[in-house]
Design an enzyme around this catalytic site. Structure first.
Site, PDB file in Angstrom:
ATOM      1  N   CYS A 132      47.446  41.457  38.304  1.00 44.09           N
ATOM      2  CA  CYS A 132      47.136  41.484  36.898  1.00 44.09           C
ATOM      3  C   CYS A 132      47.204  42.950  36.444  1.00 44.09           C
ATOM      4  O   CYS A 132      46.640  43.458  35.708  1.00 44.09           O
ATOM      5  CB  CYS A 132      45.553  40.986  36.676  1.00 44.09           C
ATOM      6  SG  CYS A 132      44.196  41.930  37.579  1.00 44.09           S
ATOM      7  N   ASP A 135      39.072  35.963  52.080  1.00 43.56           N
ATOM      8  CA  ASP A 135      38.653  37.246  51.258  1.00 43.56           C
ATOM      9  C   ASP A 135      37.743  38.096  52.253  1.00 43.56           C
ATOM     10  O   ASP A 135      37.197  37.687  53.070  1.00 43.56           O
ATOM     11  CB  ASP A 135      37.935  36.752  50.058  1.00 43.56           C
ATOM     12  CG  ASP A 135      37.973  37.812  48.976  1.00 43.56           C
ATOM     13  OD1 ASP A 135      39.154  37.970  48.245  1.00 43.56           O
ATOM     14  OD2 ASP A 135      37.353  38.985  49.082  1.00 43.56           O
ATOM     15  N   ASP A 165      39.916  39.973  56.849  1.00 45.20           N
ATOM     16  CA  ASP A 165      40.475  40.810  56.179  1.00 45.20           C
ATOM     17  C   ASP A 165      41.943  40.012  56.063  1.00 45.20           C
ATOM     18  O   ASP A 165      42.486  39.720  56.889  1.00 45.20           O
ATOM     19  CB  ASP A 165      40.868  41.885  57.298  1.00 45.20           C
ATOM     20  CG  ASP A 165      41.963  43.065  56.565  1.00 45.20           C
ATOM     21  OD1 ASP A 165      42.570  42.671  55.518  1.00 45.20           O
ATOM     22  OD2 ASP A 165      41.911  44.138  57.128  1.00 45.20           O
ATOM     23  N   ASP A 216      47.350  36.707  45.628  1.00 39.06           N
ATOM     24  CA  ASP A 216      47.253  37.486  44.296  1.00 39.06           C
ATOM     25  C   ASP A 216      46.401  38.610  44.800  1.00 39.06           C
ATOM     26  O   ASP A 216      45.172  38.448  45.014  1.00 39.06           O
ATOM     27  CB  ASP A 216      46.185  36.537  43.625  1.00 39.06           C
ATOM     28  CG  ASP A 216      45.956  36.993  42.225  1.00 39.06           C
ATOM     29  OD1 ASP A 216      46.781  37.407  41.539  1.00 39.06           O
ATOM     30  OD2 ASP A 216      44.679  37.110  41.997  1.00 39.06           O
TER      31      ASP A 216
END
Length: 441
Positions: free
Chosen positions: A355, A167, A205, A280
């Site tokens: 999402c 992350d 990154d 994700d």
């Protein structure tokens, strides 16, 4: 933003949600009944004992906790009342349960098993496994991956699996580490499972991971070494943190030397390739109606539940209604998916998820990958079959789980109902989510 532009964005926002049968004004009603919330049992604890403890925290006549029957029981998902105060639950405080939407659990299930494949296959993946969670923070999916491997794949095998989380936010990775440690995802020293799984967190990154020097900030083997060294101490001191940083640097140097010696799967990639990759991605998060309600109420200057809300005439979510902002977001999503696919072994599987309800961010990005790698990338069709499963029809899952516009992709569609008195509304489902499973040939 000028008034005409604001009105234009508001109109686009209303039209966007209208295609899913949702009136934005209903989200701003003063009274809102929340949908069921979802939890996942932590397999580090006895599941039956955890369920009994949860029942003591609910009313005596409660039908909860209710199992999510359409998702394989090995993933341990249950529903609780929407107003259940998770942060005050002793089971949550002790790390016995995770607060996690079942839709994100479906992404992990698709990644690790064939339970969700339209054409079933062998559910015994070869070990050792290497799994990459490319946008891992805050870490709930990474923990679900690790828990499933430890319980269902590696329990009778002496080999080691590696789960790597990446992350770009160091603060969010710090949260990820706390969740890992709270829920005992890294076994304590002396556990017979101690060598079965290794977790690493990198602050990099995601679009460049594997093409630039890695910044390793957590390794479970180092964590266990430190636990043994610090046993009996109430808190870690500065020298302990220094030792950990030194050990992490040594591990990075070992990886770099292995890459230079040609042990990497590709000479220009300083990390080994992966059997499974979860991407994700960052998205507009418009699939969560509770999140959108808070966002719109803030714009309207409304304190939800205390002040009568205004209408949505001046409200917007720019990333959904501004073409330039949406283009930048989609470009980022494409870059993340492309890098995840690059780091995937031939014969490996990748799951792409968001999402968001936006087709640009979902099927559009998947189609771009398929068009970019026509001879390498193909969709593995998914099907979450609730037919004949007890309770699923009554809970409305047949209206919530839909196939995407690309055959075999899956959409979780949020649902909202409004009372005629115009004072209250009810969220029937808050699980706006998209996922696609892709094979590398």
């Amino acid at each position: 933003m000028s008034e005409p532009q604001t009105a234009d964005h508001a109109a686009k926002l209303r039209a966007y949600y209208a295609q899913f049968g949702i009136d934005v004004n209903d989200l701003l009603k003063e009274k809102l009944v929340l949908a069921d919330r979802h939890i996942r049992l932590n397999p580090a604890f006895d599941g039956d004992e955890t369920l009994k403890l949860l029942q003591t925290e609910l009313p005596p006549d409660s039908k909860y906790p209710h199992p999510i029957s359409w998702l394989h029981k090995s993933f341990g998902f249950y529903s609780l009342p929407g107003d259940f105060r998770l942060s005050q639950s002793s089971c949550y405080k002790e790390g016995r349960i995770y607060g996690q939407e079942v839709s994100s659990g479906a992404a992990v299930a698709a990644l690790l098993s064939t339970h969700c494949d339209r054409i079933k296959g062998n559910d015994s993946p070869q070990v050792p496994l290497r799994i990459l969670d490319l946008c891992c923070a805050p870490g709930l999916k990474l923990c679900a991956i690790s828990d499933y491997l430890r319980k269902n794949v590696l329990s009778d095998n002496s080999e080691e699996a590696t789960v790597i989380g990446v992350d770009c936010s160091e603060s969010r990775l710090s949260t990820c580490r706390k969740i890992i440690e709270k829920h005992q995802v890294v076994p304590y020293i002396g556990s017979k499972e101690g060598k079965s799984i290794r977790i690493r967190l990198y602050n990099n990154d995601g679009t460049m991971f594997g093409s630039e020097p890695t910044n390793l900030i957590f390794d479970s083997s180092v964590c266990m070494e430190q636990r043994l060294h610090d046993e009996g101490r109430k808190r870690r001191n500065r020298s302990a943190k220094g030792r950990e940083r030194k050990r992490l640097k040594e591990l990075v140097d070992v990886d770099r030397q292995a890459s230079q010696a040609g042990e990497s799967s590709l000479s220009h990639v300083p990390v080994k390739l992966f059997d499974r990759v979860l991407v994700d991605v960052e998205c507009s998060t418009d699939g969560s109606l509770k999140h959108v309600r808070r966002q719109l109420a803030k714009q309207a200057g409304v304190f939800v539940g205390t002040t009568k809300p205004e209408t949505s005439e001046s409200l917007s979510i720019p990333v959904l209604t501004d073409e330039e902002e949406l283009r930048r977001l989609v470009d980022l999503q494409r870059s993340l998916l492309s890098n995840g696919f690059r780091l995937l072994k031939k014969g490996g599987h990748l799951v792409y998820s968001t999402c968001s309800l936006s087709e640009d961010q979902n099927e559009g990005v998947v189609k771009w990958l398929l068009d970019t790698y026509p001879s390498q990338a193909s969709v593995i069709e998914l099907s979450f079959d609730w037919s004949g499963v007890n309770g699923c029809e009554e809970q409305g899952w047949n209206e919530i789980l839909k196939e995407g516009s690309i055959p075999g992709t899956v959409r979780f569609v949020p649902k909202l109902s409004s009372n005629n008195n115009m004072e209250s509304s009810r969220i029937l489902s808050d699980s706006g989510f998209f996922l696609a499973k892709i094979a590398k040939v």
